[in-house]
Design a protein around this motif. Structure first.
Motif, PDB file in Angstrom:
ATOM      1  N   THR A 125     -37.124  19.249-102.031  1.00 23.47           N
ATOM      2  CA  THR A 125     -38.195  18.607-101.259  1.00 23.47           C
ATOM      3  C   THR A 125     -37.976  17.115-101.064  1.00 23.47           C
ATOM      4  OG1 THR A 125     -39.516  18.353-103.275  1.00 23.47           O
ATOM      5  CG2 THR A 125     -39.949  20.292-101.892  1.00 23.47           C
ATOM      6  N   SER A 126     -37.245  16.492-101.954  1.00 24.15           N
ATOM      7  CA  SER A 126     -36.998  15.053-101.805  1.00 24.15           C
ATOM      8  C   SER A 126     -36.127  14.751-100.594  1.00 24.15           C
ATOM      9  CB  SER A 126     -36.338  14.499-103.072  1.00 24.15           C
ATOM     10  OG  SER A 126     -35.066  15.089-103.274  1.00 24.15           O
ATOM     11  N   TYR A 127     -35.377  15.744-100.109  1.00 19.14           N
ATOM     12  CA  TYR A 127     -34.541  15.576 -98.923  1.00 19.14           C
ATOM     13  C   TYR A 127     -35.262  16.001 -97.644  1.00 19.14           C
ATOM     14  CZ  TYR A 127     -30.785  15.743-102.487  1.00 19.14           C
ATOM     15  OH  TYR A 127     -29.984  15.536-103.583  1.00 19.14           O
ATOM     16  N   ALA A 128     -36.296  16.840 -97.771  1.00 15.24           N
ATOM     17  CA  ALA A 128     -36.897  17.485 -96.600  1.00 15.24           C
ATOM     18  C   ALA A 128     -38.101  16.704 -96.075  1.00 15.24           C
ATOM     19  CB  ALA A 128     -37.325  18.906 -96.951  1.00 15.24           C
ATOM     20  N   ASP A 129     -38.265  16.724 -94.752  1.00 22.35           N
ATOM     21  CA  ASP A 129     -39.440  16.129 -94.111  1.00 22.35           C
ATOM     22  C   ASP A 129     -40.456  17.185 -93.684  1.00 22.35           C
ATOM     23  OD1 ASP A 129     -38.257  13.559 -94.231  1.00 22.35           O
ATOM     24  OD2 ASP A 129     -37.156  13.959 -92.370  1.00 22.35           O
ATOM     25  N   THR A 130     -39.970  18.394 -93.394  1.00 23.37           N
ATOM     26  CA  THR A 130     -40.811  19.438 -92.806  1.00 23.37           C
ATOM     27  C   THR A 130     -40.609  20.759 -93.536  1.00 23.37           C
ATOM     28  OG1 THR A 130     -40.632  18.392 -90.623  1.00 23.37           O
ATOM     29  CG2 THR A 130     -41.325  20.706 -90.665  1.00 23.37           C
ATOM     30  N   PHE A 131     -41.702  21.487 -93.745  1.00 20.69           N
ATOM     31  CA  PHE A 131     -41.642  22.855 -94.258  1.00 20.69           C
ATOM     32  C   PHE A 131     -41.902  23.823 -93.097  1.00 20.69           C
ATOM     33  CE2 PHE A 131     -43.394  21.165 -98.479  1.00 20.69           C
ATOM     34  CZ  PHE A 131     -42.139  21.065 -99.044  1.00 20.69           C
ATOM     35  N   TYR A 132     -41.045  24.816 -92.950  1.00 20.90           N
ATOM     36  CA  TYR A 132     -41.329  25.934 -92.056  1.00 20.90           C
ATOM     37  C   TYR A 132     -42.015  27.019 -92.877  1.00 20.90           C
ATOM     38  CZ  TYR A 132     -38.871  24.458 -87.849  1.00 20.90           C
ATOM     39  OH  TYR A 132     -38.501  23.805 -86.694  1.00 20.90           O
ATOM     40  N   ILE A 133     -43.259  27.327 -92.507  1.00 22.24           N
ATOM     41  CA  ILE A 133     -43.985  28.401 -93.184  1.00 22.24           C
ATOM     42  C   ILE A 133     -43.978  29.636 -92.291  1.00 22.24           C
ATOM     43  CG2 ILE A 133     -45.410  26.828 -94.536  1.00 22.24           C
ATOM     44  CD1 ILE A 133     -47.700  27.450 -92.518  1.00 22.24           C
ATOM     45  N   ASN A 134     -44.068  30.809 -92.923  1.00 20.94           N
ATOM     46  CA  ASN A 134     -43.937  32.059 -92.184  1.00 20.94           C
ATOM     47  C   ASN A 134     -45.276  32.775 -92.114  1.00 20.94           C
ATOM     48  OD1 ASN A 134     -42.498  33.944 -90.728  1.00 20.94           O
ATOM     49  ND2 ASN A 134     -42.013  35.179 -92.529  1.00 20.94           N
ATOM     50  N   THR A 135     -45.829  32.863 -90.922  1.00 21.58           N
ATOM     51  CA  THR A 135     -47.111  33.522 -90.707  1.00 21.58           C
ATOM     52  C   THR A 135     -46.924  34.677 -89.731  1.00 21.58           C
ATOM     53  OG1 THR A 135     -47.562  31.883 -88.980  1.00 21.58           O
ATOM     54  CG2 THR A 135     -48.513  31.469 -91.161  1.00 21.58           C
ATOM     55  N   ASN A 136     -47.797  35.656 -89.826  1.00 21.67           N
ATOM     56  CA  ASN A 136     -47.742  36.829 -88.947  1.00 21.67           C
ATOM     57  C   ASN A 136     -48.572  36.551 -87.707  1.00 21.67           C
ATOM     58  OD1 ASN A 136     -47.792  39.302 -87.686  1.00 21.67           O
ATOM     59  ND2 ASN A 136     -48.534  40.445 -89.447  1.00 21.67           N
ATOM     60  N   GLU A 137     -47.911  36.352 -86.561  1.00 22.11           N
ATOM     61  CA  GLU A 137     -48.621  36.036 -85.327  1.00 22.11           C
ATOM     62  C   GLU A 137     -48.374  37.092 -84.251  1.00 22.11           C
ATOM     63  OE1 GLU A 137     -47.952  31.919 -84.232  1.00 22.11           O
ATOM     64  OE2 GLU A 137     -47.898  31.337 -86.340  1.00 22.11           O
ATOM     65  N   HIS A 138     -48.056  38.299 -84.688  1.00 22.60           N
ATOM     66  CA  HIS A 138     -47.895  39.397 -83.738  1.00 22.60           C
ATOM     67  C   HIS A 138     -49.213  39.641 -83.009  1.00 22.60           C
ATOM     68  CE1 HIS A 138     -47.355  43.556 -82.300  1.00 22.60           C
ATOM     69  NE2 HIS A 138     -46.070  43.276 -82.295  1.00 22.60           N
ATOM     70  N   TYR A 139     -49.130  39.966 -81.716  1.00 25.68           N
ATOM     71  CA  TYR A 139     -50.335  40.097 -80.902  1.00 25.68           C
ATOM     72  C   TYR A 139     -51.247  41.235 -81.356  1.00 25.68           C
ATOM     73  CZ  TYR A 139     -47.811  43.808 -78.365  1.00 25.68           C
ATOM     74  OH  TYR A 139     -47.132  44.946 -78.025  1.00 25.68           O
ATOM     75  N   ARG A 140     -50.733  42.168 -82.148  1.00 28.58           N
ATOM     76  CA  ARG A 140     -51.580  43.253 -82.655  1.00 28.58           C
ATOM     77  C   ARG A 140     -51.987  43.045 -84.112  1.00 28.58           C
ATOM     78  NH1 ARG A 140     -50.188  49.131 -80.290  1.00 28.58           N
ATOM     79  NH2 ARG A 140     -49.243  48.579 -78.300  1.00 28.58           N
ATOM     80  N   VAL A 165     -45.554  20.290 -91.357  1.00 28.55           N
ATOM     81  CA  VAL A 165     -45.512  21.755 -91.349  1.00 28.55           C
ATOM     82  C   VAL A 165     -45.143  22.253 -89.959  1.00 28.55           C
ATOM     83  CG1 VAL A 165     -46.828  23.870 -91.712  1.00 28.55           C
ATOM     84  CG2 VAL A 165     -47.240  21.896 -93.185  1.00 28.55           C
ATOM     85  N   ALA A 166     -44.225  23.204 -89.922  1.00 28.68           N
ATOM     86  CA  ALA A 166     -43.855  23.883 -88.676  1.00 28.68           C
ATOM     87  C   ALA A 166     -43.927  25.388 -88.915  1.00 28.68           C
ATOM     88  CB  ALA A 166     -42.457  23.466 -88.234  1.00 28.68           C
ATOM     89  N   LYS A 167     -43.874  26.166 -87.819  1.00 31.86           N
ATOM     90  CA  LYS A 167     -44.022  27.617 -87.923  1.00 31.86           C
ATOM     91  C   LYS A 167     -42.697  28.324 -87.650  1.00 31.86           C
ATOM     92  CE  LYS A 167     -47.232  28.156 -84.847  1.00 31.86           C
ATOM     93  NZ  LYS A 167     -48.292  28.817 -84.053  1.00 31.86           N
ATOM     94  N   SER A 168     -42.374  29.270 -88.518  1.00 30.86           N
ATOM     95  CA  SER A 168     -41.183  30.094 -88.319  1.00 30.86           C
ATOM     96  C   SER A 168     -41.390  31.161 -87.253  1.00 30.86           C
ATOM     97  CB  SER A 168     -40.785  30.784 -89.631  1.00 30.86           C
ATOM     98  OG  SER A 168     -40.430  29.849 -90.603  1.00 30.86           O
ATOM     99  N   ASN A 169     -42.633  31.606 -87.102  1.00 32.50           N
ATOM    100  CA  ASN A 169     -42.872  32.795 -86.293  1.00 32.50           C
ATOM    101  C   ASN A 169     -42.418  32.688 -84.837  1.00 32.50           C
ATOM    102  OD1 ASN A 169     -44.981  34.698 -84.629  1.00 32.50           O
ATOM    103  ND2 ASN A 169     -44.304  35.607 -86.549  1.00 32.50           N
ATOM    104  N   PRO A 170     -42.681  31.566 -84.144  1.00 32.83           N
ATOM    105  CA  PRO A 170     -42.210  31.504 -82.755  1.00 32.83           C
ATOM    106  C   PRO A 170     -40.692  31.654 -82.623  1.00 32.83           C
ATOM    107  CG  PRO A 170     -43.857  29.807 -83.163  1.00 32.83           C
ATOM    108  CD  PRO A 170     -43.515  30.405 -84.495  1.00 32.83           C
ATOM    109  N   ILE A 171     -39.948  31.138 -83.601  1.00 32.03           N
ATOM    110  CA  ILE A 171     -38.494  31.307 -83.584  1.00 32.03           C
ATOM    111  C   ILE A 171     -38.143  32.779 -83.782  1.00 32.03           C
ATOM    112  CG2 ILE A 171     -36.319  30.686 -84.718  1.00 32.03           C
ATOM    113  CD1 ILE A 171     -37.646  28.061 -85.586  1.00 32.03           C
ATOM    114  N   LEU A 172     -38.779  33.397 -84.769  1.00 36.64           N
ATOM    115  CA  LEU A 172     -38.477  34.794 -85.089  1.00 36.64           C
ATOM    116  C   LEU A 172     -38.898  35.734 -83.967  1.00 36.64           C
ATOM    117  CD1 LEU A 172     -39.492  34.667 -88.826  1.00 36.64           C
ATOM    118  CD2 LEU A 172     -37.202  35.190 -87.967  1.00 36.64           C
TER     119      LEU A 172
END
Length: 430
Positions: A125-140, A165-172
């Motif tokens: 964490t001392s090297y990182a500026d942003t965390f990508y968190i993983n959320t379920n954003e499927h339309y269903r 904070v950034a989101k992993s889901n749009p990439i996935l």
């Protein structure tokens, strides 16, 4: 696992693709699923969190993947944490991944035991500026249970509140929607297993059989071909049960003259197939049943030909609706006045065909994919039109899984599974 070892190059490539979309100096974290309790000491069968599997191939609980492509410490650019195994665990639960096995499975070189996660993360964490968190954003998605990922995200953001904070889901959503050739081969295997099950039940079904007996025949064939079983809860719907779109009781006796709508398919290596066929209990369609069946099949064929690169999902469904309307007029289920006076937000054809025609499929039966973006080569879609007529006591749906090609019509992963009415009758009566 029942399935054969998957080439780790798939997961190496998937991680590289994901990392290429990350912001500078960012750290992404992916957690396994929980083993969910039932009661007392009983648990549900474990199902891996699909994003973690997509990026690592790890298929066991209590596992964490971290990706930090810009980390100054090269050993921390990809890290996999797994539960430390021992002789006691091996005896009572079965063999878990060793560090070497974790690397062989995933291609990740740096493996830590899970107990070291907080210590290693603190250094990263001392090297990182942003965390990508993983959320379920499927339309269903409609998730009421707090997942292991949810708990970890709460803990992470509370402990390190100064990070962006950034989101992993749009990439996935984008990456998972376009299948690698290795993924397509796994999906083909799931479809081939489904074919074996379907052919088995064509020779088994006859008047007097119960829906759950058909379910048992399918499960037998799926498991003996290295599948865990059904990719989703099976629908085996005789007679008017077919007009309940998500009928899953499977407890009715199949009678002479009935049709059986079968929405049943196998998984393989966590990849889904999704098949629907409608067959006559007696082995022969009535004239009316066959006429409606052939109408559904024509809609399916025309819809399939429309799945091309650049097609927009919303416009595609409008066009399929027009094709279905034409067939319903020919069948006498709609008349011209119904169409002229229809509500544009709920067209007349929706009385008999009320669901969508296609959805993404892959690691999930309703897989990730951004429906507002144009279709691409190597997207895999279902094609599943249906006509449901409660007053006549039957419903018909037909469904295959197809891969969009760079040019030409999609490739049907289920092209060897019988679908023509005459062929089904011939097999059932043979």
């Amino acid at each position: 696992m029942k399935y054969d070892k998957i080439d780790p190059q798939l997961f190496i490539k998937n991680r590289k693709n994901f990392a290429s979309h990350m912001k500078p100096n960012s750290l992404a974290v992916f957690n396994s699923n929980d083993v969910y309790p039932i009661s007392a000491d009983s648990t549900m069968p474990f199902e891996q969190q699909r994003d973690l599997f997509y990026l690592s191939g790890v298929d066991q609980e209590a596992s964490v993947l971290m990706l930090f492509p810009d980390c100054p410490n090269e050993n921390f650019r990809e890290i996999l944490f797994v539960t430390e195994t021992n002789a006691h665990i091996a005896v009572w639960e079965g063999e878990k991944l060793t560090k070497k096995a974790a690397t062989d499975t995933s291609g990740v070189a740096t493996i830590y035991w899970l107990q070291d996660l907080e210590k290693v993360l603190f250094e990263m964490t001392s090297y990182a500026d942003t965390f990508y968190i993983n959320t379920n954003e499927h339309y269903r998605a409609n998730v009421e249970t707090e997942t292991r990922e949810d708990r970890f995200t709460k803990w992470l953001l509370a402990k390190y509140p100064a990070h962006s904070v950034a989101k992993s889901n749009p990439i996935l959503q984008r990456l998972r929607a376009v299948k690698d050739p290795i993924e397509l081969a796994l999906m083909q295997q799931a479809c081939d297993i489904t074919e074996k099950g379907f052919r088995r039940l064509l020779n088994f079904t006859k008047p007097g059989v119960w829906e759950y007996e058909i379910e048992a025949e399918l499960l037998h064939e799926f498991i003996r071909n290295r599948s865990k079983g059904f990719a989703y809860t099976p629908i085996i719907a005789a007679g008017n049960n077919a007009n309940v779109l998500h009928y899953i009781e499977n407890n009715r006796q199949c009678k002479n003259g009935d049709l059986i709508l079968l929405d049943v398919a196998a998984e393989y290596a966590n990849y889904s197939s999704d098949l629907t066929r409608t067959i006559p209990v007696s082995g022969k369609f009535s004239d009316r049943q066959k006429t409606v069946y052939n109408a559904v099949n024509r809609v399916k064929k025309e819809a399939t030909n429309m799945l091309l690169p650049g097609t927009l999902w919303k416009e595609y469904h409008v066009e399929v609706g027009k094709i279905m309307t034409s067939e319903l007029l020919k069948l006498g289920l709609l008349d011209k006045a119904d169409v002229q006076n229809e509500d544009k937000n709920w067209p007349a054809y929706k009385q008999y065909f009320m669901h969508g025609t296609s959805h993404h499929i892959g690691l999930d039966t309703h897989d990730y994919g951004l429906l507002h973006e144009p279709m691409q080569a190597n997207n895999v879609f279902t094609v599943e039109p249906g006509i449901y007529i409660p007053k006549e006591g039957f419903g018909i749906r037909l469904e295959d899984d197809v891969v969009i090609q760079e040019k030409g019509t999609p490739f049907n992963l289920m092209g060897n599974i019988p679908i023509e009415a005459d062929e089904i009758e011939e097999i059932m009566q043979g």
